[in-house]
Write a protein that holds these residues in place. Structure first.
Motif, mmCIF file in Angstrom:
data_model
loop_
_atom_site.group_PDB
_atom_site.id
_atom_site.type_symbol
_atom_site.label_atom_id
_atom_site.label_comp_id
_atom_site.label_asym_id
_atom_site.label_seq_id
_atom_site.Cartn_x
_atom_site.Cartn_y
_atom_site.Cartn_z
ATOM 1 N N ASP A 131 0.656 -1.320 -0.200
ATOM 2 C CA ASP A 131 -0.018 0.086 0.147
ATOM 3 C C ASP A 131 0.885 1.316 -0.113
ATOM 4 N N VAL A 132 0.843 2.369 -1.092
ATOM 5 C CA VAL A 132 1.428 3.413 -1.116
ATOM 6 C C VAL A 132 0.960 4.672 -0.530
ATOM 7 N N ILE A 133 1.634 5.418 0.205
ATOM 8 C CA ILE A 133 1.091 6.749 0.591
ATOM 9 C C ILE A 133 2.178 7.543 -0.196
ATOM 10 N N SER A 159 -2.860 -0.306 -3.117
ATOM 11 C CA SER A 159 -3.684 0.734 -3.145
ATOM 12 C C SER A 159 -2.763 2.149 -3.231
ATOM 13 N N ILE A 160 -3.103 3.047 -3.336
ATOM 14 C CA ILE A 160 -2.546 4.392 -3.320
ATOM 15 C C ILE A 160 -3.248 5.520 -2.511
ATOM 16 N N LYS A 161 -2.615 6.290 -1.715
ATOM 17 C CA LYS A 161 -3.434 7.305 -1.228
ATOM 18 C C LYS A 161 -2.178 8.636 -1.297
ATOM 19 N N PHE A 162 -2.563 9.868 -1.274
ATOM 20 C CA PHE A 162 -1.739 11.015 -1.454
ATOM 21 C C PHE A 162 -2.058 11.876 -0.102
ATOM 22 N N ASP A 181 -9.422 7.407 -8.120
ATOM 23 C CA ASP A 181 -9.419 6.257 -7.120
ATOM 24 C C ASP A 181 -8.362 6.510 -6.305
ATOM 25 N N VAL A 182 -7.724 7.551 -5.992
ATOM 26 C CA VAL A 182 -6.765 7.932 -5.179
ATOM 27 C C VAL A 182 -7.185 8.979 -4.037
#
Length: 214
Positions: A131-133, A159-162, A181-182
């Motif tokens: 999972d990426v931030i 998954s990716i979040k910003f 989707d982010v």
């Protein structure tokens, strides 16, 4: 796919977050003070951006008995720093999740076109399990965030979040249009961009204030 509604942009309004952000906005804040506050803010925001991280039960033994207790797998989390200002948030994030991996996306903004130009990219192995931030203090025009996330998506993470400190409405719209989707996590949504692509009222150039450059 249509962009996520603004209600899905996570505005972190905790009083400590807002207090420290106010101190950072002050033009009289020194680079030392700015860096310290940024690290503290990153720690506080890490609690929000990791709120829904999956956990698994492990068996431990307390001083009284054995039990099943939840733990996260920090080795599957990646903090992807968007250079150069993203590095200012890494120490604070890694204090909260010390086992996380770190990825790097090197981008600079062309002063004439305001478009992102890549010069470096490095991610951990086995991204499909991670999972990426993605981390950058400023979401201004959104071009750097869009380009960085596009490169990260090519690695096919789970998954990716910003995560950012400040966002402009224009940057939110640009990022949502390109990557609906982010999810976006931010401490403030400021008024607008100026003609040079800087956030107003903002806090100036985050990279310059972190590193004491012009």
């Amino acid at each position: 796919m249509s962009p996520m509604p603004l209600s899905q942009v996570h505005h972190i309004t905790h009083p400590l977050v807002q207090h420290k952000l106010t101190l950072m906005r002050n033009k009289e804040a020194s680079s030392t003070s700015f860096r310290t506050l940024l690290g503290e803010l990153a720690m506080l925001m890490a609690y929000e951006v990791t709120r829904d991280m999956p956990t698994h039960l492990v068996e431990i033994e307390t001083p009284l008995e054995k039990m099943q207790s939840p733990m996260i797998d920090g080795k599957k989390l990646v903090f992807a720093s968007i250079l150069r200002a993203g590095n200012g948030m890494l120490d604070g994030l890694l204090r909260v999740v010390p086992n996380a991996r770190v990825g790097t996306v090197g981008l600079y903004r062309d002063p004439k076109t305001l478009q992102a130009v890549e010069y470096y990219f490095k991610m951990p192995a086995d991204m499909a399990e991670r999972d990426v931030i993605a981390v950058d203090p400023m979401l201004a025009t959104g071009h750097s965030a869009v380009a960085a996330i596009q490169r990260i998506k090519a690695c096919a993470p789970r998954s990716i979040k910003f995560l950012c400190l400040l966002a402009a409405p224009e940057g939110i719209a640009t990022l949502q249009q390109a990557h609906p989707d982010v999810p976006i996590y931010t401490a403030a949504i400021d008024r607008q961009l100026n003609d040079h692509g800087y956030i107003l009222p903002g806090l100036g150039d985050a990279g310059d204030r972190i590193f004491g450059t012009k």
